[in-house]
Design a protein around this motif. Structure first.
Motif, PDB file in Angstrom:
ATOM      1  N   GLU A 283       0.833  -1.203   0.000  1.00 38.36           N
ATOM      2  CA  GLU A 283       0.000   0.000   0.000  1.00 38.36           C
ATOM      3  C   GLU A 283       0.869   1.255   0.000  1.00 38.36           C
ATOM      4  O   GLU A 283       1.849   1.352   0.737  1.00 38.36           O
ATOM      5  CB  GLU A 283      -0.916   0.013   1.216  1.00 38.36           C
ATOM      6  N   GLN A 284       0.491   2.210  -0.832  1.00 38.67           N
ATOM      7  CA  GLN A 284       1.209   3.468  -0.963  1.00 38.67           C
ATOM      8  C   GLN A 284       0.230   4.633  -0.828  1.00 38.67           C
ATOM      9  O   GLN A 284      -0.972   4.473  -1.031  1.00 38.67           O
ATOM     10  CB  GLN A 284       1.907   3.552  -2.327  1.00 38.67           C
ATOM     11  N   THR A 285       0.761   5.793  -0.498  1.00 38.19           N
ATOM     12  CA  THR A 285      -0.052   7.008  -0.476  1.00 38.19           C
ATOM     13  C   THR A 285       0.484   7.980  -1.516  1.00 38.19           C
ATOM     14  O   THR A 285       1.672   7.955  -1.865  1.00 38.19           O
ATOM     15  CB  THR A 285      -0.015   7.686   0.905  1.00 38.19           C
ATOM     16  N   SER A 286      -0.377   8.833  -2.018  1.00 40.80           N
ATOM     17  CA  SER A 286       0.026   9.835  -2.996  1.00 40.80           C
ATOM     18  C   SER A 286       0.696  11.011  -2.289  1.00 40.80           C
ATOM     19  O   SER A 286       0.264  11.407  -1.207  1.00 40.80           O
ATOM     20  CB  SER A 286      -1.194  10.330  -3.780  1.00 40.80           C
ATOM     21  N   TRP A 287       1.722  11.565  -2.934  1.00 40.11           N
ATOM     22  CA  TRP A 287       2.440  12.691  -2.350  1.00 40.11           C
ATOM     23  C   TRP A 287       1.528  13.880  -2.118  1.00 40.11           C
ATOM     24  O   TRP A 287       1.610  14.553  -1.098  1.00 40.11           O
ATOM     25  CB  TRP A 287       3.589  13.123  -3.269  1.00 40.11           C
ATOM     26  N   HIS A 288       0.659  14.159  -3.063  1.00 34.18           N
ATOM     27  CA  HIS A 288      -0.116  15.387  -3.015  1.00 34.18           C
ATOM     28  C   HIS A 288      -1.478  15.227  -2.350  1.00 34.18           C
ATOM     29  O   HIS A 288      -2.186  16.213  -2.161  1.00 34.18           O
ATOM     30  CB  HIS A 288      -0.268  15.950  -4.432  1.00 34.18           C
ATOM     31  N   ASP A 289      -1.833  13.997  -1.990  1.00 33.46           N
ATOM     32  CA  ASP A 289      -3.073  13.740  -1.270  1.00 33.46           C
ATOM     33  C   ASP A 289      -2.894  12.479  -0.435  1.00 33.46           C
ATOM     34  O   ASP A 289      -3.159  11.375  -0.904  1.00 33.46           O
ATOM     35  CB  ASP A 289      -4.243  13.572  -2.238  1.00 33.46           C
ATOM     36  N   PRO A 290      -2.423  12.628   0.813  1.00 31.10           N
ATOM     37  CA  PRO A 290      -2.176  11.458   1.666  1.00 31.10           C
ATOM     38  C   PRO A 290      -3.398  10.583   1.884  1.00 31.10           C
ATOM     39  O   PRO A 290      -3.269   9.422   2.285  1.00 31.10           O
ATOM     40  CB  PRO A 290      -1.700  12.090   2.985  1.00 31.10           C
ATOM     41  N   GLN A 291      -4.575  11.129   1.630  1.00 29.66           N
ATOM     42  CA  GLN A 291      -5.794  10.335   1.765  1.00 29.66           C
ATOM     43  C   GLN A 291      -6.000   9.392   0.571  1.00 29.66           C
ATOM     44  O   GLN A 291      -6.810   8.461   0.648  1.00 29.66           O
ATOM     45  CB  GLN A 291      -7.009  11.257   1.908  1.00 29.66           C
ATOM     46  N   ASP A 292      -5.284   9.671  -0.501  1.00 33.44           N
ATOM     47  CA  ASP A 292      -5.384   8.845  -1.695  1.00 33.44           C
ATOM     48  C   ASP A 292      -4.404   7.684  -1.574  1.00 33.44           C
ATOM     49  O   ASP A 292      -3.191   7.873  -1.612  1.00 33.44           O
ATOM     50  CB  ASP A 292      -5.081   9.687  -2.936  1.00 33.44           C
ATOM     51  N   ARG A 293      -4.925   6.494  -1.420  1.00 31.34           N
ATOM     52  CA  ARG A 293      -4.095   5.303  -1.238  1.00 31.34           C
ATOM     53  C   ARG A 293      -4.259   4.355  -2.427  1.00 31.34           C
ATOM     54  O   ARG A 293      -5.333   4.264  -3.016  1.00 31.34           O
ATOM     55  CB  ARG A 293      -4.458   4.584   0.067  1.00 31.34           C
ATOM     56  N   PHE A 294      -3.180   3.682  -2.754  1.00 25.88           N
ATOM     57  CA  PHE A 294      -3.248   2.684  -3.816  1.00 25.88           C
ATOM     58  C   PHE A 294      -2.310   1.545  -3.470  1.00 25.88           C
ATOM     59  O   PHE A 294      -1.443   1.668  -2.601  1.00 25.88           O
ATOM     60  CB  PHE A 294      -2.878   3.296  -5.174  1.00 25.88           C
ATOM     61  N   PHE A 295      -2.491   0.419  -4.135  1.00 21.22           N
ATOM     62  CA  PHE A 295      -1.676  -0.762  -3.865  1.00 21.22           C
ATOM     63  C   PHE A 295      -0.776  -1.026  -5.065  1.00 21.22           C
ATOM     64  O   PHE A 295      -1.258  -1.193  -6.186  1.00 21.22           O
ATOM     65  CB  PHE A 295      -2.563  -1.974  -3.587  1.00 21.22           C
ATOM     66  N   PHE A 296       0.528  -1.014  -4.811  1.00 19.09           N
ATOM     67  CA  PHE A 296       1.490  -1.342  -5.858  1.00 19.09           C
ATOM     68  C   PHE A 296       1.712  -2.845  -5.824  1.00 19.09           C
ATOM     69  O   PHE A 296       2.318  -3.384  -4.899  1.00 19.09           O
ATOM     70  CB  PHE A 296       2.801  -0.592  -5.643  1.00 19.09           C
ATOM     71  N   ARG A 297       1.212  -3.523  -6.843  1.00 22.22           N
ATOM     72  CA  ARG A 297       1.116  -4.980  -6.831  1.00 22.22           C
ATOM     73  C   ARG A 297       2.390  -5.647  -7.370  1.00 22.22           C
ATOM     74  O   ARG A 297       3.100  -5.078  -8.212  1.00 22.22           O
ATOM     75  CB  ARG A 297      -0.090  -5.422  -7.654  1.00 22.22           C
ATOM     76  N   PRO A 298       2.686  -6.871  -6.926  1.00 18.97           N
ATOM     77  CA  PRO A 298       3.889  -7.584  -7.400  1.00 18.97           C
ATOM     78  C   PRO A 298       3.935  -7.738  -8.913  1.00 18.97           C
ATOM     79  O   PRO A 298       5.010  -7.663  -9.518  1.00 18.97           O
ATOM     80  CB  PRO A 298       3.792  -8.944  -6.701  1.00 18.97           C
ATOM     81  N   GLU A 299       2.773  -7.936  -9.529  1.00 18.54           N
ATOM     82  CA  GLU A 299       2.771  -8.138 -10.981  1.00 18.54           C
ATOM     83  C   GLU A 299       3.158  -6.882 -11.753  1.00 18.54           C
ATOM     84  O   GLU A 299       3.505  -6.956 -12.934  1.00 18.54           O
ATOM     85  CB  GLU A 299       1.410  -8.650 -11.460  1.00 18.54           C
ATOM     86  N   PHE A 300       3.123  -5.728 -11.085  1.00 16.37           N
ATOM     87  CA  PHE A 300       3.521  -4.501 -11.761  1.00 16.37           C
ATOM     88  C   PHE A 300       5.011  -4.510 -12.096  1.00 16.37           C
ATOM     89  O   PHE A 300       5.447  -3.841 -13.043  1.00 16.37           O
ATOM     90  CB  PHE A 300       3.198  -3.281 -10.894  1.00 16.37           C
ATOM     91  N   ILE A 301       5.792  -5.264 -11.326  1.00 13.00           N
ATOM     92  CA  ILE A 301       7.230  -5.372 -11.620  1.00 13.00           C
ATOM     93  C   ILE A 301       7.439  -6.069 -12.962  1.00 13.00           C
ATOM     94  O   ILE A 301       8.276  -5.653 -13.777  1.00 13.00           O
ATOM     95  CB  ILE A 301       7.960  -6.120 -10.496  1.00 13.00           C
ATOM     96  N   ASP A 302       6.652  -7.124 -13.210  1.00 10.94           N
ATOM     97  CA  ASP A 302       6.744  -7.814 -14.495  1.00 10.94           C
ATOM     98  C   ASP A 302       6.295  -6.903 -15.635  1.00 10.94           C
ATOM     99  O   ASP A 302       6.855  -6.968 -16.744  1.00 10.94           O
ATOM    100  CB  ASP A 302       5.895  -9.086 -14.481  1.00 10.94           C
ATOM    101  N   GLU A 303       5.304  -6.067 -15.371  1.00  7.67           N
ATOM    102  CA  GLU A 303       4.850  -5.127 -16.396  1.00  7.67           C
ATOM    103  C   GLU A 303       5.966  -4.136 -16.746  1.00  7.67           C
ATOM    104  O   GLU A 303       6.165  -3.798 -17.917  1.00  7.67           O
ATOM    105  CB  GLU A 303       3.605  -4.382 -15.915  1.00  7.67           C
ATOM    106  N   LEU A 304       6.682  -3.674 -15.733  1.00  9.61           N
ATOM    107  CA  LEU A 304       7.806  -2.774 -15.983  1.00  9.61           C
ATOM    108  C   LEU A 304       8.877  -3.462 -16.816  1.00  9.61           C
ATOM    109  O   LEU A 304       9.430  -2.873 -17.758  1.00  9.61           O
ATOM    110  CB  LEU A 304       8.395  -2.289 -14.661  1.00  9.61           C
ATOM    111  N   ARG A 305       9.189  -4.699 -16.473  1.00  7.10           N
ATOM    112  CA  ARG A 305      10.201  -5.435 -17.235  1.00  7.10           C
ATOM    113  C   ARG A 305       9.784  -5.581 -18.691  1.00  7.10           C
ATOM    114  O   ARG A 305      10.610  -5.468 -19.602  1.00  7.10           O
ATOM    115  CB  ARG A 305      10.433  -6.807 -16.607  1.00  7.10           C
ATOM    116  N   ALA A 306       8.491  -5.823 -18.920  1.00  6.87           N
ATOM    117  CA  ALA A 306       8.007  -6.032 -20.287  1.00  6.87           C
ATOM    118  C   ALA A 306       8.064  -4.754 -21.119  1.00  6.87           C
ATOM    119  O   ALA A 306       8.186  -4.809 -22.349  1.00  6.87           O
ATOM    120  CB  ALA A 306       6.574  -6.560 -20.247  1.00  6.87           C
TER     121      ALA A 306
END
Length: 209
Positions: free
Chosen positions: A118-141
């Motif tokens: 789980e991560q928070t946005s710099w400009h809105d700490p109330q805005d949370r999102f989840f950086f998922r493991p599969e996103f690493i594979d997407e970056l590699r691709a």
């Protein structure tokens, strides 16, 4: 100076400019807002777009590609900061656009692996999102080619005081481009105003306008 007139296949500055923000950032970032304000005040005919990028790299690039699908190939340029600089490189390599990179990430699949969760946005700490493991594979691709196909299409501003990314790694990746190494400063390039004239000149705009 890089061979920008060759990258822009029609004379004059770009008519379309894409700005891509970094990880946990947004269109509310200081640099994005500064460029948006410059576009309104100094280049009213310019199409300027800074989208809110989703956490998924695959979705982010799909959003970008959909948004620029009708943009003129020879009159468009891209800017990006940090992870947005990496995305900007992806766009530049795909479309042949000139690109301005501000402390660009070069190996995000490696560097962001420790940010899974789980991560928070710099400009809105109330805005949370989840950086998922599969996103690493997407970056590699999506990783752009190494070496870059035409380094001269890039103008990179790299700060030795970057506290997040290794400036030496950035400088090495874009060594053959139009690279400016800034002594000191920081990851956010808090002195961006000092570098704006060089950015505008690279893109073909009159810095004094």
């Amino acid at each position: 100076m890089a061979d920008l007139p060759v990258s822009l296949t029609q004379p004059g500055p770009p008519t379309h400019l894409l700005y891509l923000h970094g990880f946990r950032s947004s269109p509310q970032s200081t640099k994005a807002q500064r460029m948006a304000r410059w576009a309104v005040e100094r280049a009213p005919g310019l199409t300027f777009w800074c989208p809110q990028l989703p956490p998924s790299p695959a979705e982010a690039v799909a959003l970008i590609e959909a948004g620029i699908a009708s943009w003129p190939a020879g009159r468009s340029a891209v800017m990006g900061s940090s992870l947005g600089g990496w995305y900007a490189t992806v766009v530049a390599e795909r479309h042949g656009w000139p690109a301005v990179l501000l402390n660009p990430a070069v190996e995000p699949a490696r560097d962001l692996a420790r940010h899974i969760g789980e991560q928070t946005s710099w400009h809105d700490p109330q805005d949370r999102f989840f950086f998922r493991p599969e996103f690493i594979d997407e970056l590699r691709a999506l990783q752009p080619p190494v070496p870059l196909t035409r380094p001269a299409r890039y103008h990179a501003v790299i700060a030795t005081g970057d506290e997040v990314l290794d400036w030496r790694e950035m400088a090495a990746r874009y060594a053959s481009g139009d690279t400016v190494v800034v002594e000191g400063s920081d990851h956010a390039l808090s002195d961006f105003e000092d570098h704006l004239p060089g950015v505008l000149a690279f893109l073909g705009f009159d810095p004094a306008s």
